[in-house]
Scaffold this active site. Structure first.
Site, mmCIF file in Angstrom:
data_model
loop_
_atom_site.group_PDB
_atom_site.id
_atom_site.type_symbol
_atom_site.label_atom_id
_atom_site.label_comp_id
_atom_site.label_asym_id
_atom_site.label_seq_id
_atom_site.Cartn_x
_atom_site.Cartn_y
_atom_site.Cartn_z
ATOM 1 N N GLU A 42 20.062 1.892 -37.829
ATOM 2 C CA GLU A 42 18.649 1.622 -37.555
ATOM 3 C C GLU A 42 18.364 0.129 -37.452
ATOM 4 O O GLU A 42 17.546 -0.294 -36.646
ATOM 5 C CB GLU A 42 17.764 2.258 -38.641
ATOM 6 N N LEU A 85 24.649 -9.919 -30.764
ATOM 7 C CA LEU A 85 23.648 -8.838 -30.850
ATOM 8 C C LEU A 85 22.225 -9.381 -30.827
ATOM 9 O O LEU A 85 21.305 -8.690 -30.404
ATOM 10 C CB LEU A 85 23.843 -8.042 -32.148
ATOM 11 N N GLY A 86 22.041 -10.628 -31.304
ATOM 12 C CA GLY A 86 20.693 -11.193 -31.336
ATOM 13 C C GLY A 86 19.919 -10.849 -32.592
ATOM 14 O O GLY A 86 20.352 -10.004 -33.391
ATOM 15 N N TYR A 125 9.006 1.375 -39.689
ATOM 16 C CA TYR A 125 9.841 2.251 -38.877
ATOM 17 C C TYR A 125 11.146 2.600 -39.587
ATOM 18 O O TYR A 125 11.515 3.779 -39.710
ATOM 19 C CB TYR A 125 10.165 1.631 -37.500
ATOM 20 N N ASP A 143 8.549 4.217 -33.468
ATOM 21 C CA ASP A 143 9.053 3.092 -32.686
ATOM 22 C C ASP A 143 8.385 3.103 -31.315
ATOM 23 O O ASP A 143 7.433 3.850 -31.091
ATOM 24 C CB ASP A 143 10.584 3.183 -32.563
#
Length: 360
Positions: A42, A85-86, A125, A143
């Site tokens: 997640e 991945l950032g 979330y 989301d």
DNA sequence: CATTCGTGGTA
DNA sequence: TTACCAAGAAT
């Protein structure tokens, strides 16, 4: 907002959950319901595409199979696991939270909204996702997919770009969610958004719940959801330099522990617009005179809210240890050491430009 | 609440 | 090329 007729809610749940059971994609985080594995997935999936995440997730689980393995990892290793991945604060927060779970919860991911929401990096979330998927609790996990799907099904016109709007959809999910299949129900809303109820050109004729959908009934699929536009970003011009000596060592420096690209390594760079100004600034701040300095490429780095236009240089010096930097950790690395440091994509491109330059 | 935080894919 | 997007959270 229209509500589903109460006698249709049960049918909606059944249609949605059965579709998910039949049509869900096989994904590595669906192998089991280990809360740690669900949690990592997640976090990785926040604002990030499934196809991008898959290889990162599989490598992450090889490197850190358990909470204990990840808790014991050092900062350079966790950043390397996330390189490319950032949103790097995700992995720093995850590391902090996993250590917290190991120390305060005996290595067991907590299963209450209050406790799990206290963990760093776990927002509304992610809390709902872990609680519903791993623990079977009837919590909403709203989301972007869920807001798009439900805005169409329930004909909700609230602007999904506004933070306050999420609460509207959380309340809707609380009324709709199948208490006996919380994992499948929440994942089905997201899976439907990813595969059928897409932002543009939704495949309504393939939709398992089109009979329950207000937008399909009225032909409003293209009008929903309502989402205001983002403003455009500003550009910053940088000059970066690969300083290298005869032994092949290069200078890299570690970025600050907060803010943009926190904790990643980079080549020295300044917000100047010419070779001469770069020389001046580095003579002043880094006590190094760059005589053999020449351009090796131009690189554009687009962020969510910013663009870097980087002019890359290479500088040959007698000894890279002449380079000093008072505010940051620095390292002198050869090609074979380079792979152990995590760098942003733009600085990986600078390195590539340096390597190509050396072969000519 | 608005802004900050990455990257790669796509219309 | 531009704009938007993709399983958001922290500040």
């Amino acid at each position: 907002m229209k509500k589903l007729a109460s006698n249709n809610i049960e049918q909606f749940r059944e249609d949605l959950v059965n579709w998910f059971i039949e049509e869900q994609r096989e994904l590595p985080w669906r192998l089991n319901k280990d809360p740690y594995r669900v949690w990592v997935s997640e976090i990785m999936l926040q604002q990030t595409r499934v196809d991008t995440v898959i290889p990162y997730y599989e490598r992450f689980m090889e490197w850190f199979p358990t909470i204990e393995d990840f808790a014991e990892a050092d900062e350079e290793r966790i950043l390397k696991a996330w390189e490319g991945l950032g949103y790097y604060s995700r992995v720093r927060n995850l590391h902090s939270a996993v250590k917290e779970v190991k120390e305060s919860y005996g290595g067991v991911v907590p299963n209450t909204p209050e406790e799990i929401s206290r963990l760093k990096g776990v927002g509304p979330y992610t809390a709902g996702a872990i609680l519903s998927i791993a623990y079977g609790l009837p919590e909403p996990a709203v989301d972007g997919n869920v807001m798009r799907v439900l805005s169409r099904i329930l004909e909700i016109y609230d602007d999904i770009a506004k933070p306050a709007t999420r609460k509207i959809f959380e309340q809707a999910v609380r009324e709709l969610i199948d208490h006996d299949h919380t994992s499948e129900f929440n994942q089905a809303l997201m899976e439907l958004g990813a595969l059928i109820c897409t932002p543009t050109k939704p495949s309504c004729l393939l939709c398992p719940v089109r009979e329950h959908c207000q937008a399909f009934e009225k032909g409003l699929q293209q009008e929903l959801p309502v989402k205001t536009k983002a403003k455009k970003v500003k550009t910053v011009h940088l000059s970066a330099v690969v300083i290298v000596d005869p032994s092949g060592r290069m200078v890299i420096q570690k970025r600050p522990s907060s803010g943009l690209l926190a904790g990643l390594w980079e080549f020295p760079n300044y917000e100047v617009d010419s070779l001469e100004k770069l020389k001046q600034v580095m003579a002043r701040d880094n006590h190094i005179v760059l005589e053999d300095l020449r351009p090796i490429g131009k690189i554009s780095h687009v962020f969510s809210h910013l663009i870097w236009e980087i002019t890359a240089y290479e500088a040959k010096v007698e000894n890279v240890e002449q380079f000093t930097e008072t505010n940051r950790k620095i390292a002198f690395v050869r090609d074979e050491d380079f792979q152990h440091y995590a760098l942003p994509v733009s600085h990986q491109k600078i390195y590539e430009a340096h390597v190509i330059n050396g072969k000519q």
